[in-house]
Design an enzyme around this catalytic site. Structure first.
Site, PDB file in Angstrom:
ATOM      1  N   LEU A   6       0.826  -1.204   0.000  1.00 38.88           N
ATOM      2  CA  LEU A   6       0.000   0.000   0.000  1.00 38.88           C
ATOM      3  C   LEU A   6       0.860   1.252   0.000  1.00 38.88           C
ATOM      4  CD1 LEU A   6      -2.743  -0.818   2.693  1.00 38.88           C
ATOM      5  CD2 LEU A   6      -2.971  -0.947   0.204  1.00 38.88           C
ATOM      6  N   ARG A  40       0.832  11.536  11.182  1.00 38.42           N
ATOM      7  CA  ARG A  40       0.812  12.385   9.987  1.00 38.42           C
ATOM      8  C   ARG A  40       0.199  11.659   8.794  1.00 38.42           C
ATOM      9  NH1 ARG A  40       5.964  13.962  11.902  1.00 38.42           N
ATOM     10  NH2 ARG A  40       7.078  12.747  10.316  1.00 38.42           N
ATOM     11  N   PHE A  47       7.396   3.280  12.609  1.00 41.29           N
ATOM     12  CA  PHE A  47       7.864   4.513  12.002  1.00 41.29           C
ATOM     13  C   PHE A  47       8.593   5.373  13.047  1.00 41.29           C
ATOM     14  CE2 PHE A  47       3.831   3.769   9.525  1.00 41.29           C
ATOM     15  CZ  PHE A  47       4.441   3.451   8.323  1.00 41.29           C
ATOM     16  N   LYS A  80       0.060   7.287   1.536  1.00 41.83           N
ATOM     17  CA  LYS A  80      -0.151   8.693   1.191  1.00 41.83           C
ATOM     18  C   LYS A  80      -1.260   8.862   0.150  1.00 41.83           C
ATOM     19  CE  LYS A  80       4.603  10.059   2.242  1.00 41.83           C
ATOM     20  NZ  LYS A  80       5.875  10.634   1.729  1.00 41.83           N
ATOM     21  N   ASP A 103      17.039  -4.559  19.256  1.00 39.80           N
ATOM     22  CA  ASP A 103      15.925  -5.019  18.420  1.00 39.80           C
ATOM     23  C   ASP A 103      15.193  -6.170  19.097  1.00 39.80           C
ATOM     24  OD1 ASP A 103      16.489  -3.228  16.398  1.00 39.80           O
ATOM     25  OD2 ASP A 103      17.408  -4.690  15.059  1.00 39.80           O
TER      26      ASP A 103
END
Length: 367
Positions: free
Chosen positions: A69, A101, A94, A72, A166
């Site tokens: 996908l 946003r 992110f 935006k 991680d």
């Protein structure tokens, strides 16, 4: 399986998030991996390949489904939100603020799905002075003081051997997600979980913070109990330029070892504080281990009550019959290696699915 019926929407890339959702997929969760439109998860292109896929991507993302996908684009975002409206868990990794946003942050999804458990995994968390600082595992370990503890024989810090920031973030996130799902049974409400790699690493330092908390002084690494100051918790070179480890500092192990070597008089040094006071024992063991090959020492230690292990390389480790017996290595139909699940339930065992998801831009819905 334990997580059968749980729907997971995974926006994460690389390692911490994908390993979290892999463990969930292995135990029955339906995981849809949402990948960037252009090239998918970068792990699809990093490192060695076998049978059409990178080893990294196969072993962090097998058993999931993939949806490509462009968040935006309004149409793609709408498709994502349709899935999110029914998801039990949403995972994103992110930089802080990016999900909001894009319009796919916790508040946007909770407005249409109050029961969603939403986890954000980042280097330094959603708050604090380092919130927006870019970092992968190495930089997080460096800022957390862990790289400095990984001091080599030359007194200089060495590159970390495993991405522990991680890994610990992934396990922390898994724990939090399962707690939130359990709580949701009573309240019907989900929650937002802020997991920082930095926090996850710092949380695992209780056994090594003694000096700094008790004295206010930094570590002298080579003298510390866990980092080489203890003779019975150390690495030793063998006659064939291989290495072995002693991994138990309790006096009973020292007696068992030194009686076998005819030097029970040195047991007293194993009872002293780590550091220079144990040097006579360390010096003896350095010299003693140089007298036999690694293989010879493996034979010598058989049946002795000592925490001993040869220092294997990773290839040797994956050839160990014990690893195979535990189900930690299997193969798919093409012969590609599949790393197993470490969560071994008796009644509802996991079922690692070796299928590697193709990059897919067709319509995908929940099973």
């Amino acid at each position: 399986m334990k997580l059968e019926g749980v729907k997971v929407l995974d926006l994460s890339l690389f390692l911490p998030g994908p390993m979290l959702t892999l463990m969930m997929a292995d135990h029955g969760a339906d995981v849809i991996k949402v990948e960037p439109w252009e090239e998918g998860d970068p792990a699809r292109h990093i490192g060695y390949r076998k049978n059409g896929h990178t080893v990294w991507f196969r072993n962090a993302n097998r058993g999931k489904r993939s949806l490509r996908l462009n968040l935006k684009a309004e149409a793609d975002k709408a498709r994502f939100m349709t899935l999110a409206a029914e998801a039990d868990v949403v995972v994103e990794a992110f930089r802080p603020g990016v999900a909001d946003r894009l319009g796919v942050g916790y508040d946007a999804i909770a407005a249409i799905n109050p029961g969603v458990v939403y986890v954000s995994i980042s280097a330094f968390g959603q708050t604090g002075p380092n919130r927006d600082r870019p970092a992968h595992d190495l930089a997080v370990e460096a800022l957390a003081g862990v790289v400095a503890l990984n001091e080599g024989q030359d007194g200089k810090p060495a590159m970390p051997h495993m991405p522990v920031a991680d890994a610990l973030a992934s396990l922390t996130a898994l724990s939090g997600v399962l707690m939130a799902l359990l709580r949701r049974r009573d309240t019907g409400k989900g929650d937002f979980l802020d997991v920082a790699m930095f926090d996850s690493l710092i949380a695992w330092t209780p056994n090594v913070t003694g000096r700094i908390f008790a004295t206010g002084e930094p570590h002298v690494v080579k003298d510390e109990r866990s980092f080489g100051g203890n003779a019975m918790y150390n690495l030793y070179e063998t006659a064939d330029d291989q290495w072995v480890s002693l991994g138990g500092a309790e006096p009973k192990f020292a007696r068992a070892l030194l009686s076998g070597l005819g030097r029970e008089d040195l047991v007293i040094y194993a009872t002293y504080p780590p550091g220079p006071q144990q040097e006579p024992l360390r010096a003896f063991l350095r010299e003693a281990f140089k007298q036999k090959t690694r293989a010879e020492w493996e034979i010598w230690f058989e049946g002795r009550d000592v925490c001993f292990a040869p220092v294997k390389n990773l290839k040797e480790a994956f050839e160990d019959p014990h690893l195979v017996a535990r189900g930690m290595l299997a193969h798919d139909a093409e012969g590609s290696e599949i790393v197993g699940t470490p969560l071994l339930f008796r009644d509802e065992p996991g079922r690692p699915d070796p299928t590697v998801p193709p990059v897919n831009d067709d319509t995908i819905g929940w099973r």
